[in-house]
Design a protein around this motif. Structure first.
Motif, PDB file in Angstrom:
ATOM      1  N   TYR A  10      16.883  36.772  32.043  1.00 12.76           N
ATOM      2  CA  TYR A  10      16.885  35.838  33.174  1.00 12.76           C
ATOM      3  C   TYR A  10      15.463  35.340  33.348  1.00 12.76           C
ATOM      4  CZ  TYR A  10      16.852  34.274  38.064  1.00 12.76           C
ATOM      5  OH  TYR A  10      16.679  33.554  39.218  1.00 12.76           O
ATOM      6  N   LEU A  11      15.255  34.040  33.147  1.00 15.31           N
ATOM      7  CA  LEU A  11      13.934  33.453  33.358  1.00 15.31           C
ATOM      8  C   LEU A  11      13.688  33.389  34.851  1.00 15.31           C
ATOM      9  CD1 LEU A  11      12.686  32.814  30.653  1.00 15.31           C
ATOM     10  CD2 LEU A  11      15.079  32.125  30.530  1.00 15.31           C
ATOM     11  N   SER A  12      12.612  34.028  35.300  1.00 14.69           N
ATOM     12  CA  SER A  12      12.427  34.192  36.742  1.00 14.69           C
ATOM     13  C   SER A  12      10.953  34.376  37.077  1.00 14.69           C
ATOM     14  CB  SER A  12      13.200  35.454  37.157  1.00 14.69           C
ATOM     15  OG  SER A  12      12.682  35.990  38.344  1.00 14.69           O
ATOM     16  N   PRO A  13      10.461  33.722  38.138  1.00 13.74           N
ATOM     17  CA  PRO A  13       9.038  33.881  38.472  1.00 13.74           C
ATOM     18  C   PRO A  13       8.663  35.310  38.837  1.00 13.74           C
ATOM     19  CG  PRO A  13      10.171  32.573  40.158  1.00 13.74           C
ATOM     20  CD  PRO A  13      11.152  32.811  39.048  1.00 13.74           C
ATOM     21  N   ILE A  31       7.334  32.902  32.950  1.00 15.30           N
ATOM     22  CA  ILE A  31       6.366  32.233  32.063  1.00 15.30           C
ATOM     23  C   ILE A  31       5.051  31.956  32.784  1.00 15.30           C
ATOM     24  CG2 ILE A  31       8.160  31.250  30.571  1.00 15.30           C
ATOM     25  CD1 ILE A  31       7.265  28.472  31.834  1.00 15.30           C
ATOM     26  N   GLY A  32       4.889  32.428  34.011  1.00 15.43           N
ATOM     27  CA  GLY A  32       3.596  32.259  34.678  1.00 15.43           C
ATOM     28  C   GLY A  32       3.734  32.338  36.183  1.00 15.43           C
ATOM     29  N   LEU A  81       8.842  26.945  39.053  1.00 10.26           N
ATOM     30  CA  LEU A  81       9.494  25.761  38.493  1.00 10.26           C
ATOM     31  C   LEU A  81      10.748  25.471  39.305  1.00 10.26           C
ATOM     32  CD1 LEU A  81       9.401  26.951  34.774  1.00 10.26           C
ATOM     33  CD2 LEU A  81       7.935  25.190  35.773  1.00 10.26           C
ATOM     34  N   SER A  82      11.312  24.263  39.117  1.00  8.68           N
ATOM     35  CA  SER A  82      12.549  23.966  39.850  1.00  8.68           C
ATOM     36  C   SER A  82      13.767  24.554  39.152  1.00  8.68           C
ATOM     37  CB  SER A  82      12.703  22.463  40.062  1.00  8.68           C
ATOM     38  OG  SER A  82      12.567  21.807  38.837  1.00  8.68           O
ATOM     39  N   GLY A 103      15.134  27.188  35.435  1.00  9.30           N
ATOM     40  CA  GLY A 103      14.733  28.057  34.332  1.00  9.30           C
ATOM     41  C   GLY A 103      14.820  27.405  32.959  1.00  9.30           C
ATOM     42  N   ALA A 158      19.258  30.358  32.899  1.00  9.79           N
ATOM     43  CA  ALA A 158      18.325  29.482  33.612  1.00  9.79           C
ATOM     44  C   ALA A 158      18.791  29.369  35.057  1.00  9.79           C
ATOM     45  CB  ALA A 158      18.300  28.105  32.938  1.00  9.79           C
ATOM     46  N   GLY A 159      17.998  29.897  35.978  1.00  8.04           N
ATOM     47  CA  GLY A 159      18.361  29.828  37.388  1.00  8.04           C
ATOM     48  C   GLY A 159      18.075  28.452  37.967  1.00  8.04           C
ATOM     49  N   ARG A 160      18.612  28.205  39.144  1.00  2.87           N
ATOM     50  CA  ARG A 160      18.344  26.977  39.923  1.00  2.87           C
ATOM     51  C   ARG A 160      18.355  27.361  41.391  1.00  2.87           C
ATOM     52  NH1 ARG A 160      16.499  21.860  38.171  1.00  2.87           N
ATOM     53  NH2 ARG A 160      16.266  22.287  35.966  1.00  2.87           N
ATOM     54  N   PHE A 161      18.001  26.454  42.251  1.00  2.00           N
ATOM     55  CA  PHE A 161      18.023  26.654  43.703  1.00  2.00           C
ATOM     56  C   PHE A 161      17.128  27.847  44.077  1.00  2.00           C
ATOM     57  CE2 PHE A 161      22.508  25.462  42.379  1.00  2.00           C
ATOM     58  CZ  PHE A 161      22.232  24.106  42.342  1.00  2.00           C
ATOM     59  N   GLU A 162      17.651  28.760  44.917  1.00  3.28           N
ATOM     60  CA  GLU A 162      16.833  29.921  45.322  1.00  3.28           C
ATOM     61  C   GLU A 162      16.901  31.055  44.314  1.00  3.28           C
ATOM     62  OE1 GLU A 162      14.577  30.004  47.652  1.00  3.28           O
ATOM     63  OE2 GLU A 162      15.173  27.926  47.978  1.00  3.28           O
ATOM     64  N   ALA A 220      11.500  26.996  31.203  1.00  3.06           N
ATOM     65  CA  ALA A 220      11.008  28.338  30.849  1.00  3.06           C
ATOM     66  C   ALA A 220      11.742  28.850  29.603  1.00  3.06           C
ATOM     67  CB  ALA A 220      11.195  29.298  32.017  1.00  3.06           C
ATOM     68  N   TYR A 228       3.739  30.620  38.874  1.00  5.13           N
ATOM     69  CA  TYR A 228       4.014  29.368  39.566  1.00  5.13           C
ATOM     70  C   TYR A 228       5.522  29.223  39.596  1.00  5.13           C
ATOM     71  CZ  TYR A 228       3.793  28.463  34.601  1.00  5.13           C
ATOM     72  OH  TYR A 228       3.932  28.583  33.244  1.00  5.13           O
TER      73      TYR A 228
HETATM   74  N1  SAM Z   1      13.313  31.503  45.048  1.00  5.26           N
HETATM   75  C1  SAM Z   1      12.754  31.896  43.777  1.00  5.26           C
HETATM   76  C2  SAM Z   1      11.511  32.725  44.005  1.00  5.26           C
HETATM   77  O1  SAM Z   1      10.815  32.476  44.988  1.00  5.26           O
HETATM   78  O2  SAM Z   1      11.198  33.608  43.177  1.00  5.26           O
HETATM   79  C3  SAM Z   1      12.401  30.668  42.949  1.00  5.26           C
HETATM   80  C4  SAM Z   1      13.592  29.946  42.432  1.00  5.26           C
HETATM   81  S1  SAM Z   1      13.157  28.593  41.386  1.00  5.26           S
HETATM   82  C5  SAM Z   1      13.051  27.253  42.498  1.00  5.26           C
HETATM   83  C6  SAM Z   1      14.641  28.259  40.497  1.00  5.26           C
HETATM   84  C7  SAM Z   1      14.718  28.891  39.128  1.00  5.26           C
HETATM   85  O3  SAM Z   1      13.663  28.420  38.298  1.00  5.26           O
HETATM   86  C8  SAM Z   1      14.635  30.383  39.061  1.00  5.26           C
HETATM   87  O4  SAM Z   1      15.878  30.985  39.359  1.00  5.26           O
HETATM   88  C9  SAM Z   1      14.189  30.634  37.646  1.00  5.26           C
HETATM   89  O5  SAM Z   1      15.289  30.658  36.747  1.00  5.26           O
HETATM   90  C10 SAM Z   1      13.347  29.408  37.334  1.00  5.26           C
HETATM   91  N2  SAM Z   1      11.891  29.644  37.387  1.00  5.26           N
HETATM   92  C11 SAM Z   1      11.046  29.191  38.330  1.00  5.26           C
HETATM   93  N3  SAM Z   1       9.785  29.577  38.095  1.00  5.26           N
HETATM   94  C12 SAM Z   1       9.816  30.291  36.953  1.00  5.26           C
HETATM   95  C13 SAM Z   1       8.813  30.969  36.191  1.00  5.26           C
HETATM   96  N4  SAM Z   1       7.541  30.991  36.560  1.00  5.26           N
HETATM   97  N5  SAM Z   1       9.201  31.600  35.053  1.00  5.26           N
HETATM   98  C14 SAM Z   1      10.489  31.591  34.674  1.00  5.26           C
HETATM   99  N6  SAM Z   1      11.487  30.970  35.366  1.00  5.26           N
HETATM  100  C15 SAM Z   1      11.153  30.325  36.475  1.00  5.26           C
END
Ligand code: SAM
Length: 244
Positions: A99-102, A146-147, A151-152, A154, A125-129, A157, A149
């Motif tokens: 799961y690509l995730s910040p 991937i860092g 992204l909107s 995944g 690849a996640g979206r929204f929250e 990423a 910060y």
């Molecule tokens: N609410 C989440 C948080 O604060 O951790 C952020 C959600 S982000 C707007 C939507 C999606 O973008 C995430 O579910 C993830 O899949 C992807 N994403 C955002 N930043 C990322 C990062 N730095 N590395 C990998 N995936 C990322």
């Protein structure tokens, strides 16, 4: 190890991505060496459109966060249906799940090497929250960032991860040698590179690089790599001892 004797040398490395936006792929992965490797079958790409597993007439994939708060969360049952489908019917059977995730572990060249040496990856690849925590646990997802910060989504990423893995697959880059001196190998950043013209805007190429003395050039490059690493990324020096 000779490149053709490496494990998986003749099996395509499999990238499978669960996404709400399958039209984003292959995108930048279609060009250059990574694109050529895709066309030649060195790796394969499958997208799993999450919307197809959505609920009701509107194929809803998300809902409001339990406990309140802004935004929407991808539903556990919908994501699980996509994962199970990909593993039963698609090309994702037996792949590690990411799961690509910040908030995941930071992506490093060591993780890239580990994944490139395996059969591929099933990426979410996640979206929204984000994604309902329960499906991440129940379907055994490893979280990778991937860092530091946000992204909107995944998808970008996932592309970063795929690109970094595919270029390490045997036969994708022309010269195996070019990998050996790259940044992060031996815990060092790469030394500065130069090419023609010999002098540009009053800046000459360092004389030693034109000397033809390979031992001195090697020594200069190692010292420059150490200097740059000390200046820019001292954390790399303390985390890995460079090979002599
Ligand atoms: N609410 C989440 C948080 O604060 O951790 C952020 C959600 S982000 C707007 C939507 C999606 O973008 C995430 O579910 C993830 O899949 C992807 N994403 C955002 N930043 C990322 C990062 N730095 N590395 C990998 N995936 C990322």
């Amino acid at each position: 190890m000779p490149q053709d004797d490496a494990p998986n040398a003749h099996q395509p490395w499999r990238a499978s991505i669960i996404t709400l936006f399958p039209e984003m792929f292959p995108g930048p992965l279609e060009v250059s060496l990574v694109g050529q490797a895709l066309r030649s079958g060195r790796w394969s790409l499958e997208t799993v459109p999450l919307r197809e597993f959505g609920d009701g007439r509107h194929r809803q994939v998300d809902d409001t966060p339990a406990g309140g708060g802004a935004g929407m969360v991808l539903r556990a049952d919908i994501v699980a249906a996509a994962v199970d489908h990909a593993c039963q019917k698609g090309a994702a059977d037996g792949l590690p799940r990411i799961y690509l995730s910040p908030r995941g572990e930071p992506l490093t060249q060591d993780i890239v090497k580990e994944l490139a040496a395996g059969p591929g990856a099933l990426m979410l690849a996640g979206r929204f929250e984000g994604v309902d925590e329960r499906v991440l646990e129940a379907r055994n997802f490893r979280e990778i960032s991937i860092g530091d910060y946000v992204l909107s989504g995944g998808e970008l990423a996932a592309m970063v991860l795929i690109d970094a893995c595919v270029r390490l697959l045997p036969g994708v880059l022309g010269a195996a040698d070019s990998l050996e001196h790259e940044s992060f190998e031996n815990g060092l950043l790469e030394y500065p590179q130069f090419t023609r013209p010999r002098e540009w805007e009053g800046r000459p190429i360092p004389e030693i690089l034109l000397s033809g003395d390979h031992a001195r050039i090697e020594d200069w490059r190692r010292k420059e790599a150490e200097r740059l690493t000390r200046e820019r990324r001292p954390d790399l020096l303390s985390s890995k001892r460079p090979k002599k």
